[in-house]
Design an enzyme around this catalytic site. Structure first.
Site, PDB file in Angstrom:
ATOM      1  N   GLU A 162       0.824  -1.222   0.000  1.00 12.74           N
ATOM      2  CA  GLU A 162       0.000   0.000   0.000  1.00 12.74           C
ATOM      3  C   GLU A 162       0.859   1.274   0.000  1.00 12.74           C
ATOM      4  O   GLU A 162       0.766   2.103   0.912  1.00 12.74           O
ATOM      5  CB  GLU A 162      -0.951   0.010   1.198  1.00 12.74           C
ATOM      6  CG  GLU A 162      -1.920  -1.156   1.215  1.00 12.74           C
ATOM      7  CD  GLU A 162      -2.978  -1.040   2.312  1.00 12.74           C
ATOM      8  OE1 GLU A 162      -2.891  -0.122   3.153  1.00 12.74           O
ATOM      9  OE2 GLU A 162      -3.900  -1.875   2.320  1.00 12.74           O
ATOM     10  N   GLU A 360      -5.216  -8.659   0.632  1.00  8.44           N
ATOM     11  CA  GLU A 360      -5.900  -8.317   1.894  1.00  8.44           C
ATOM     12  C   GLU A 360      -7.353  -8.026   1.597  1.00  8.44           C
ATOM     13  O   GLU A 360      -7.696  -7.440   0.571  1.00  8.44           O
ATOM     14  CB  GLU A 360      -5.308  -7.060   2.560  1.00  8.44           C
ATOM     15  CG  GLU A 360      -3.982  -7.249   3.240  1.00  8.44           C
ATOM     16  CD  GLU A 360      -3.482  -5.948   3.878  1.00  8.44           C
ATOM     17  OE1 GLU A 360      -4.327  -5.138   4.342  1.00  8.44           O
ATOM     18  OE2 GLU A 360      -2.260  -5.748   3.902  1.00  8.44           O
TER      19      GLU A 360
END
Length: 458
Positions: A162, A360
């Site tokens: 991320e 995720e």
């Protein structure tokens, strides 16, 4: 209805070094920030109080086995391996990561390893962090050391987790250290992160390792309020800034021309060198990890921008609260399972259908002790959440999307940045006092799903 998944589908979960390991030799930005502003952290719980994976790695890996994981993603802590970021390698860290990797492989759980998961060594931040190209070179050296140490047994590497989050949190919206609000500096951090990624990919290719290298991006589909051209344009700009600013460089080897033109028109472009374009083109990945939690819904701005206010993404759009949306009230996030399908279809139709997996997906809930029945947390809401997302993921795969697996965040309740233990995400309940681990109902459901490579849903 039965949802069966392709053979060799990756079933597992994800975590990170900083959120699970506990105290380390090298100081990170999180240790530094917590020592100075503990009030910014939920209940004053800092990064030293994580889920003790450093001590309990062997029994935790046994629990992964019990949950029928065939794969597991975690990260290496740069600050643990090289405490000052650039100097000597810490032999204790090498021993620890060797043991973890070897035990995972021994148990039939394929290790997926991330090199950077928000945990900048403080020594590197002190010289400017990602604003400084020297830190880009230091990261590339760190990556190469990791490949040399562990690349014979780790076949799935990820340069960053991320990478947009440190940009947003640290340089735009004040929810990560160094708490700067400055778009141009944010753009520089984002740009240098892409250069660091590309240098790591370059090093990996040069080493002719047996595995593959990729990146993990949190993709938030940008949905316009309506098909009015003003709303559509607003959603397009949000998508450029929050998704395509990393997606295009790593999959196409270049930035979107309209993003570059937009930032140039507002004098917000970072400083570039002539050779950067060649480097970025060499950073194209083998495997994309997709973190999906929530969509982004936007509309055109209803009011004029304050010309004295800092330049921000929100100069171009407003957030839109869609009537009737389904919410996770504890996290304040919308639950929208079709978003996972929309991401995969976009990748299939506009990015050449890259090899990818859901790295995720998860649901954080506060005070889960309310749901204890006969000594076990009955988190049926999490089972419903996962199965709904998996059914949309299955639809994407059935329509030709190249998605190879699904990893849940996370396998055990862990420390979550400024939120500490406010919201729990794990398949396994962690008692903070005793460190006892207890499998939740969702863990049993996931173990059965992974074992059968399928699940049934009405």
């Amino acid at each position: 209805m039965k949802y069966a998944f392709p053979d060799n589908f990756w079933w597992g979960s994800a975590s990170s070094a900083l959120q699970t390991e506990g105290t380390r030799e090298g100081e990170t930005t999180w240790d530094y920030w917590f020592a100075r502003e503990p009030n910014r952290f939920h209940n004053g719980v800092g990064p030293q109080h994580t889920s003790t994976f450093y001590q309990h790695w062997k029994t935790d890996i046994q629990l992964l086995k019990q949950l029928n994981h065939n794969s597991f993603r975690t990260s290496i802590s740069w600050a643990r391996l090289i405490p000052d970021g650039i100097g000597e390698v810490n032999p204790d860290a090498v021993d620890f990561y060797n043991q973890v990797i070897d035990e995972l492989n021994e148990q039939g759980i394929t290790p997926f390893i991330t090199l950077f998961h928000f945990d900048m060594p403080m020594a590197m931040q002190e010289i400017g962090g990602w604003e400084n190209r020297d830190v880009v070179d230091a990261y590339a050296r760190y990556a190469q050391i990791c490949f040399e140490l562990f690349g014979d047994r780790v076949l799935h590497w990820f340069t960053f987790n991320e990478p947009i989050v440190p940009v947003e949190g640290g340089y735009l919206y004040d929810f990560h250290y160094p708490n700067v609000v400055d778009f141009r500096r944010a753009a520089t951090v984002a740009y240098h992160t892409v250069l660091a990624h590309a240098k790591a990919v370059q090093a990996y290719r040069a080493g002719h390792y047996a595995g593959e290298i990729g990146i993990v991006l949190n993709l938030t589909p940008s949905y316009p309020r309506s098909w009015n051209p003003a709303d559509v344009k607003a959603a397009h700009i949000a998508d450029l800034m929050f998704n395509r600013s990393f997606l295009d460089p790593v999959l196409r080897g270049e930035y979107p021309a309209d993003l570059v033109a937009l930032l140039k028109s507002y004098d917000q472009l970072p400083a570039c060198k002539p050779e950067d374009g060649f480097l970025i083109a060499e950073g194209k990945i083998d495997l994309l990890g997709i973190n999906y939690y929530q969509p982004r819904r936007v509309k055109c701005r209803d009011s004029a921008v304050n010309p004295q206010a800092p330049f921000m993404p929100e100069w171009f759009f407003d957030n839109y609260e869609m009537p009737g949306r389904k919410m996770n009230p504890y996290r304040g996030w919308e639950i929208y399972a079709p978003g996972i399908y929309d991401i995969l279809v976009n990748l299939r139709d506009h990015y050449g259908n890259p090899r990818c997996f859901i790295s995720e997906n998860g649901m954080g809930v506060e005070n889960e002790q309310r749901f204890i029945e006969n000594g076990q947390i009955n988190d049926q809401y999490r089972i419903d959440f996962i199965s709904e997302h998996l059914s949309w993921l299955h639809k994407g795969i059935s329509e030709g999307c190249n998605c190879l697996g699904y990893h849940m965040w996370t396998f055990i309740d862990n420390w979550s940045w400024c939120n500490a233990y406010k919201n729990r995400y794990g398949f396994i309940q962690l008692d903070l006092e005793t460190q006892q681990r207890t499998i939740k109902k969702s863990g049993e459901w996931f173990a059965a799903t992974a074992l059968n490579n399928s699940f049934d849903k009405e």
